[in-house]
Design a protein around this motif. Sequence first.
Motif, PDB file in Angstrom:
ATOM      1  N   GLU A   1       0.825  -1.208   0.000  1.00  0.00           N
ATOM      2  CA  GLU A   1       0.000   0.000   0.000  1.00  0.00           C
ATOM      3  C   GLU A   1       0.858   1.256   0.000  1.00  0.00           C
ATOM      4  N   ASP A   2       1.967   1.228   0.742  1.00  0.00           N
ATOM      5  CA  ASP A   2       2.875   2.383   0.762  1.00  0.00           C
ATOM      6  C   ASP A   2       3.442   2.646  -0.629  1.00  0.00           C
ATOM      7  N   LEU A   3       3.811   1.578  -1.338  1.00  0.00           N
ATOM      8  CA  LEU A   3       4.326   1.728  -2.702  1.00  0.00           C
ATOM      9  C   LEU A   3       3.269   2.335  -3.625  1.00  0.00           C
ATOM     10  N   LEU A   4       2.049   1.844  -3.519  1.00  0.00           N
ATOM     11  CA  LEU A   4       0.977   2.351  -4.377  1.00  0.00           C
ATOM     12  C   LEU A   4       0.724   3.836  -4.110  1.00  0.00           C
ATOM     13  N   GLU A   5       0.654   4.222  -2.849  1.00  0.00           N
ATOM     14  CA  GLU A   5       0.427   5.626  -2.513  1.00  0.00           C
ATOM     15  C   GLU A   5       1.606   6.498  -2.964  1.00  0.00           C
ATOM     16  N   GLY A   6       2.825   6.012  -2.772  1.00  0.00           N
ATOM     17  CA  GLY A   6       4.008   6.749  -3.221  1.00  0.00           C
ATOM     18  C   GLY A   6       4.034   6.894  -4.733  1.00  0.00           C
ATOM     19  N   ALA A   7       3.661   5.821  -5.436  1.00  0.00           N
ATOM     20  CA  ALA A   7       3.636   5.866  -6.903  1.00  0.00           C
ATOM     21  C   ALA A   7       2.583   6.862  -7.394  1.00  0.00           C
ATOM     22  N   LYS A   8       1.443   6.931  -6.730  1.00  0.00           N
ATOM     23  CA  LYS A   8       0.413   7.899  -7.129  1.00  0.00           C
ATOM     24  C   LYS A   8       0.927   9.326  -6.968  1.00  0.00           C
ATOM     25  N   ARG A   9       1.593   9.589  -5.864  1.00  0.00           N
ATOM     26  CA  ARG A   9       2.141  10.947  -5.661  1.00  0.00           C
ATOM     27  C   ARG A   9       3.202  11.262  -6.717  1.00  0.00           C
TER      28      ARG A   9
ATOM     29  N   LYS B   1      11.686   6.487  -2.446  1.00  0.00           N
ATOM     30  CA  LYS B   1      11.866   7.655  -1.577  1.00  0.00           C
ATOM     31  C   LYS B   1      10.514   8.175  -1.083  1.00  0.00           C
ATOM     32  N   GLU B   2       9.550   8.252  -1.977  1.00  0.00           N
ATOM     33  CA  GLU B   2       8.229   8.783  -1.636  1.00  0.00           C
ATOM     34  C   GLU B   2       7.443   7.843  -0.724  1.00  0.00           C
ATOM     35  N   SER B   3       7.699   6.545  -0.844  1.00  0.00           N
ATOM     36  CA  SER B   3       6.923   5.565  -0.086  1.00  0.00           C
ATOM     37  C   SER B   3       7.593   5.105   1.202  1.00  0.00           C
ATOM     38  N   GLY B   4       8.885   5.390   1.338  1.00  0.00           N
ATOM     39  CA  GLY B   4       9.600   4.941   2.531  1.00  0.00           C
ATOM     40  C   GLY B   4       9.845   3.445   2.552  1.00  0.00           C
ATOM     41  N   THR B   5       9.885   2.832   1.369  1.00  0.00           N
ATOM     42  CA  THR B   5      10.111   1.388   1.282  1.00  0.00           C
ATOM     43  C   THR B   5      11.496   1.124   0.699  1.00  0.00           C
TER      44      THR B   5
END
Length: 190
Positions: free
Chosen positions: A5-13, A30-34
């Motif tokens: 979910e973190d990756l998906l949200e980071g990718a959307k941003r 970087k955006e997702s913190g993963t």
Amino acid sequence: MGHREDLLEGAKRCLLAKGFARTTARDIVKESGTNLASIGYHYGSKDALLAQAYLSLVDEVPFDGDGGTGISAPPGSLERFREVWSNIAESMRQPGSMWRLGMEVITIDLPEVRDHLARAQREGGRGLVSLLMGVPEEEVSDETADTLGRFYMTLMSGLIAQWTFDAKTAPDGDVLTEGLRQIIEAANRA
């Protein structure tokens, strides 16, 4: 949230900030913190993740107005057609609108991404038929999704193209409805 979910949200941003072609795997991490390995593990590739993120952004656009309160006209009516397409056009006007990605996504020549997005076309058409005709999505037949749904998806693609090329002269719900009204009148005369 987990890494998926973190990756998906980071990718959307990242998509909204940089677009598809300019977003790197490192940007997403970087955006997702993963971490980089999470992309492959959860999505197979950066491009598959970005395709899923794009579809998720499309799903989040409120075609029916603010929280479903923007549509009041009877299903199947010209007024409902106008309300829905007015809401769609308004979403294209908003700062940070994800629709600018539409043209970029259309031109992507990555088979994995194109296949992923092509599979979503029927469901997008099914959703538009549901919204415009006032029936639950699960009651929209595949035949209707493949005819009326494709018609609406073609209209959507054209609208995205026109808003991308020249937002000042792109049509809104009123213009599209008047065009449809003229088509109906001509068909009734024939």
